[in-house]
Design a protein around this motif. Sequence first.
Motif, mmCIF file in Angstrom:
data_model
loop_
_atom_site.group_PDB
_atom_site.id
_atom_site.type_symbol
_atom_site.label_atom_id
_atom_site.label_comp_id
_atom_site.label_asym_id
_atom_site.label_seq_id
_atom_site.Cartn_x
_atom_site.Cartn_y
_atom_site.Cartn_z
ATOM 1 N N ALA A 72 -3.252 -2.286 -1.392
ATOM 2 C CA ALA A 72 -2.722 -3.240 -2.278
ATOM 3 C C ALA A 72 -1.491 -3.413 -2.350
ATOM 4 C CB ALA A 72 -3.170 -2.761 -3.898
ATOM 5 N N VAL A 73 -0.760 -2.413 -1.887
ATOM 6 C CA VAL A 73 0.863 -2.356 -2.051
ATOM 7 C C VAL A 73 1.566 -2.034 -0.393
ATOM 8 C CG1 VAL A 73 2.913 -1.264 -3.105
ATOM 9 C CG2 VAL A 73 0.655 -1.829 -4.428
ATOM 10 N N MET B 115 8.890 6.895 -6.845
ATOM 11 C CA MET B 115 9.153 5.589 -6.679
ATOM 12 C C MET B 115 8.981 4.682 -7.993
ATOM 13 S SD MET B 115 10.101 5.299 -3.577
ATOM 14 C CE MET B 115 11.157 6.998 -3.986
ATOM 15 N N GLY B 116 7.987 5.154 -8.683
ATOM 16 C CA GLY B 116 7.448 4.584 -9.903
ATOM 17 C C GLY B 116 6.513 4.973 -10.563
ATOM 18 N N GLY B 117 5.600 4.283 -11.395
ATOM 19 C CA GLY B 117 4.383 4.730 -11.840
ATOM 20 C C GLY B 117 3.379 3.574 -12.224
ATOM 21 N N PHE B 118 2.123 4.238 -12.490
ATOM 22 C CA PHE B 118 1.045 3.088 -12.958
ATOM 23 C C PHE B 118 0.210 3.388 -14.004
ATOM 24 C CE2 PHE B 118 -1.041 6.341 -10.437
ATOM 25 C CZ PHE B 118 -1.960 6.715 -10.991
ATOM 26 N N ARG B 119 -0.270 2.491 -14.774
ATOM 27 C CA ARG B 119 -1.014 2.541 -16.105
ATOM 28 C C ARG B 119 -2.507 2.709 -15.499
ATOM 29 N NH1 ARG B 119 -0.264 -1.610 -20.270
ATOM 30 N NH2 ARG B 119 -1.761 -0.169 -21.480
ATOM 31 N N GLN B 120 -3.331 3.453 -15.915
ATOM 32 C CA GLN B 120 -4.773 3.328 -15.629
ATOM 33 C C GLN B 120 -5.331 2.408 -16.941
ATOM 34 O OE1 GLN B 120 -6.409 7.030 -13.966
ATOM 35 N NE2 GLN B 120 -5.202 7.745 -15.742
ATOM 36 N N LEU B 121 -6.343 1.242 -16.584
ATOM 37 C CA LEU B 121 -6.733 0.370 -17.459
ATOM 38 C C LEU B 121 -8.084 0.348 -17.478
ATOM 39 C CD1 LEU B 121 -4.358 -2.232 -16.391
ATOM 40 C CD2 LEU B 121 -3.989 -0.987 -18.336
ATOM 41 N N LEU B 122 -8.783 0.346 -18.835
ATOM 42 C CA LEU B 122 -10.165 0.229 -18.908
ATOM 43 C C LEU B 122 -10.466 -1.215 -18.748
ATOM 44 C CD1 LEU B 122 -12.952 1.286 -19.600
ATOM 45 C CD2 LEU B 122 -12.534 0.937 -22.167
ATOM 46 N N VAL B 123 -11.426 -1.738 -17.777
ATOM 47 C CA VAL B 123 -11.585 -2.998 -17.432
ATOM 48 C C VAL B 123 -13.188 -3.486 -17.482
ATOM 49 C CG1 VAL B 123 -9.537 -3.358 -16.247
ATOM 50 C CG2 VAL B 123 -11.499 -2.897 -14.865
ATOM 51 N N ASP C 210 -3.416 -0.188 -12.526
ATOM 52 C CA ASP C 210 -2.922 -1.453 -12.671
ATOM 53 C C ASP C 210 -2.667 -2.077 -11.545
ATOM 54 O OD1 ASP C 210 -0.704 -0.248 -12.177
ATOM 55 O OD2 ASP C 210 0.379 -0.387 -13.893
ATOM 56 N N TYR C 211 -2.096 -1.472 -10.455
ATOM 57 C CA TYR C 211 -1.632 -2.207 -9.283
ATOM 58 C C TYR C 211 -2.974 -2.768 -8.476
ATOM 59 C CZ TYR C 211 -2.962 2.312 -7.235
ATOM 60 O OH TYR C 211 -3.707 3.526 -6.910
ATOM 61 N N THR D 59 11.775 3.837 2.202
ATOM 62 C CA THR D 59 11.609 4.356 0.709
ATOM 63 C C THR D 59 12.433 3.187 -0.099
ATOM 64 O OG1 THR D 59 11.474 6.517 1.852
ATOM 65 C CG2 THR D 59 12.225 6.329 -0.451
ATOM 66 N N GLU D 60 13.448 2.909 0.324
ATOM 67 C CA GLU D 60 14.158 1.975 -0.894
ATOM 68 C C GLU D 60 13.371 0.969 -1.077
ATOM 69 O OE1 GLU D 60 16.734 0.735 -3.475
ATOM 70 O OE2 GLU D 60 16.695 2.816 -2.601
ATOM 71 N N MET D 61 12.836 0.091 0.032
ATOM 72 C CA MET D 61 12.073 -0.905 -0.042
ATOM 73 C C MET D 61 10.751 -0.813 -1.028
ATOM 74 S SD MET D 61 11.892 -2.816 3.835
ATOM 75 C CE MET D 61 11.074 -4.209 3.061
ATOM 76 N N LEU D 62 10.262 0.192 -0.768
ATOM 77 C CA LEU D 62 9.197 0.706 -1.739
ATOM 78 C C LEU D 62 9.672 0.855 -3.221
ATOM 79 C CD1 LEU D 62 6.407 1.628 -2.388
ATOM 80 C CD2 LEU D 62 6.641 3.837 -1.731
ATOM 81 N N ARG D 63 10.812 1.548 -3.299
ATOM 82 C CA ARG D 63 11.353 1.799 -4.759
ATOM 83 C C ARG D 63 11.596 0.345 -5.396
ATOM 84 N NH1 ARG D 63 14.064 6.187 -6.266
ATOM 85 N NH2 ARG D 63 14.604 6.490 -3.932
ATOM 86 N N GLN D 64 12.183 -0.476 -4.611
ATOM 87 C CA GLN D 64 12.337 -1.904 -5.365
ATOM 88 C C GLN D 64 11.259 -2.552 -5.505
ATOM 89 O OE1 GLN D 64 15.102 -3.865 -2.440
ATOM 90 N NE2 GLN D 64 16.700 -2.354 -2.693
ATOM 91 N N THR D 65 10.243 -2.684 -4.706
ATOM 92 C CA THR D 65 8.879 -3.107 -4.847
ATOM 93 C C THR D 65 8.365 -2.583 -6.216
ATOM 94 O OG1 THR D 65 8.467 -3.526 -2.565
ATOM 95 C CG2 THR D 65 6.572 -3.436 -3.881
#
Length: 299
Positions: A108-109, A161-169, A243-244, A287-293
Amino acid sequence: MSKTHNLNRLAYFAAVVETGSFTKAADRLGVTKAVVSSQVTQLEQELKATLLVRNTRKVSATGAGRLFYTRCTSILNQAEEAFSEMSQLSEHPVGVLRMTAPHDYGTAVIAPLVARFRRQYPDCQVELYLGDDHSDLMAGDLDLAIRIGWLRDSTLLARKMGGFRQLLVGASFGQFDHIRHPDDLADRPFIANKALSDPLQWVFQSASGDTVSARLQSDLSIDSAPAIMAAVKEGAGLAILPDYLVRDHLMSGTLTKVLPEWRLPEGGIFVVLPASKFRAAKVSVFTEMLRQTERARVQ
């Protein structure tokens, strides 16, 4: 007069020890098995010592081989750091960037990001390995690994680099109006993610801070998040996904968020690097490109 040794043979020998196979070592180094075997044989002749024990199933180091391997890896690591230090002086990343990432996040990313990285830095090649096992960065000859979730203790360097949420779908055509509390999920079909240690036990938190522990029921278990998402879209049941992976499907309306006022535990997105004083430009730039993404994704 001292004899000059071919130091390239150290890399061939180390690759055989780390992979346990002449064939796998040849694949890693991009040469033939015959070349690897010849180089190791010549090394043994130079040292007048047997370094490897060969059998039909595996190649292993002798006592002398293990001692020599320890010295070899030290030399090779110092050489790699020297090249990494010099590559930082380059304006653009060069060489081969080798990395690993989980299947779902990698698809996905990371794969789209790799395409942008290659367009921007055509002198740098990329080898991306997708898998949910925690590959050994040193043994696998990797420059970095993308890890998702909650890191275990490690001697390696991890950068968030960041975080993600887990979603019930659920599927867009499903009927979820009567689901207003996690307790309402007890009799609903649920697709369990077999890649998780406990895929049926979840803790929900309300906007007011109340927590509810829910034990879900499942007749369908799948070990791949993208495959779970495909099953959800066909109406096989509810699922908890990152979420991603589901963001575009929620925006297009093919999936719908269930219990949107309740939150599930959030996970982190990390780049894990081998312990090293110097970082090659290819690693630092990616790594910096991933951080910005990641920063743009959560906005």
